[in-house]
Design an enzyme around this catalytic site. Sequence first.
Site, PDB file in Angstrom:
ATOM      1  N   ARG A   1       0.753  -0.862  -0.157  1.00  0.00           N
ATOM      2  CA  ARG A   1      -0.225   0.143   0.183  1.00  0.00           C
ATOM      3  C   ARG A   1       1.123   1.434   0.093  1.00  0.00           C
ATOM      4  NH1 ARG A   1      -2.486   0.106   6.103  1.00  0.00           N
ATOM      5  NH2 ARG A   1      -0.560   0.900   7.421  1.00  0.00           N
TER       6      ARG A   1
ATOM      7  N   THR B   1       1.328   8.548   7.258  1.00  0.00           N
ATOM      8  CA  THR B   1       0.831   9.844   7.287  1.00  0.00           C
ATOM      9  C   THR B   1      -0.517  10.480   7.015  1.00  0.00           C
ATOM     10  OG1 THR B   1       1.104  10.045   5.152  1.00  0.00           O
ATOM     11  CG2 THR B   1       3.301   9.888   6.197  1.00  0.00           C
TER      12      THR B   1
ATOM     13  N   ASP C   1       8.942  -9.698   5.978  1.00  0.00           N
ATOM     14  CA  ASP C   1       8.787  -9.066   6.734  1.00  0.00           C
ATOM     15  C   ASP C   1      10.958  -8.507   6.138  1.00  0.00           C
ATOM     16  OD1 ASP C   1      10.798  -8.334   9.752  1.00  0.00           O
ATOM     17  OD2 ASP C   1       8.663  -9.718  10.460  1.00  0.00           O
TER      18      ASP C   1
ATOM     19  N   THR D   1      -0.426   9.274   2.180  1.00  0.00           N
ATOM     20  CA  THR D   1       0.354   8.081   2.689  1.00  0.00           C
ATOM     21  C   THR D   1      -0.922   7.638   4.003  1.00  0.00           C
ATOM     22  OG1 THR D   1       2.623   7.386   4.037  1.00  0.00           O
ATOM     23  CG2 THR D   1       2.283   7.813   1.606  1.00  0.00           C
TER      24      THR D   1
ATOM     25  N   TYR E   1      13.244   7.678  13.606  1.00  0.00           N
ATOM     26  CA  TYR E   1      12.912   7.986  11.910  1.00  0.00           C
ATOM     27  C   TYR E   1      13.762   8.783  12.180  1.00  0.00           C
ATOM     28  CZ  TYR E   1      10.829   8.246   8.199  1.00  0.00           C
ATOM     29  OH  TYR E   1      10.096   8.501   6.882  1.00  0.00           O
TER      30      TYR E   1
ATOM     31  N   LYS F   1      16.883   7.565   8.794  1.00  0.00           N
ATOM     32  CA  LYS F   1      17.256   7.486   7.642  1.00  0.00           C
ATOM     33  C   LYS F   1      18.747   8.732   7.421  1.00  0.00           C
ATOM     34  CE  LYS F   1      13.175   6.452   6.657  1.00  0.00           C
ATOM     35  NZ  LYS F   1      12.901   5.268   5.689  1.00  0.00           N
TER      36      LYS F   1
ATOM     37  N   VAL G   1       4.533  13.192   2.587  1.00  0.00           N
ATOM     38  CA  VAL G   1       3.466  12.545   1.063  1.00  0.00           C
ATOM     39  C   VAL G   1       2.834  11.718   1.498  1.00  0.00           C
ATOM     40  CG1 VAL G   1       3.761  10.412  -0.737  1.00  0.00           C
ATOM     41  CG2 VAL G   1       6.061  11.205   0.291  1.00  0.00           C
TER      42      VAL G   1
END
Length: 260
Positions: free
Chosen positions: A17, A191, A61, A188, A153, A157, A186
């Site tokens: 997705r 978010t 996974d 999605t 996060y 990143k 974005v």
Amino acid sequence: MSGRLIGKVALVSGGARGMGASHVRAMVAEGAKVVFGDILDEEGKAVAAELADAARYVHLDVTQPAQWTAAVDTAVTAFGGLHVLVNNAGILNIGTIEDYALTEWQRILDVNLTGVFLGIRAVVKPMKEAGRGSIINISSIEGLAGTVACHGYTATKFAVRGLTKSTALELGPSGIRVNSIHPGLVKTPMTDWVPEDIFQTALGRAAEPVEVSNLVVYLASDESSYSTGAEFVVDGGTVAGLAHNDFGAVEVSSQPEWVT
């Protein structure tokens, strides 16, 4: 579409997705054969059914080395090789540094960083056998600048950005390119709780997933044949600088003379 990826076989993580599914559809539309994995099996199977013979879904996974091996084997067996990896799977958790649980810290490192490492490691052999390859790591603008309360996060990143560079240097002589993409906000499922105006962007909006997928297609294609170890930012101008929107309303004649 123009068939920019005809003859290429791609593997995408987190493809059931959101951005991942968009990447899968975009590459298939350009002629690629795609194996994609996720832990969201029902959603993944639905996307695979939509794309028919051009795609295969596998349970993946990204923290499990054996599942990466199985995904690579599926690509090689079903489509005859592997030329592109899109390390897209990722999670987001937030919290103040003093309350950030070690279990959450470890979990986000496992998925967002170790998952990328395992994916890269798994595809090197078939890409070397093919004599070429493109590895595309989905980082974030949090891999370029920090964000309050997104400690895990941001750390992962930034680390993906560094891993991109070290592997680009090592794998370049084998014809394998490695680059990172750094999206801003974005639209999605991950978010959908974030207000669209949380970041002050030059373009004044969040990105559609396909706007990131267009860059994925470019990096997967031979059009980007001389690009490796690089960051590609798709953020509507978020990290370009502060968008001082109020200045735009000031008449030029009324601006003071600033002397530095």
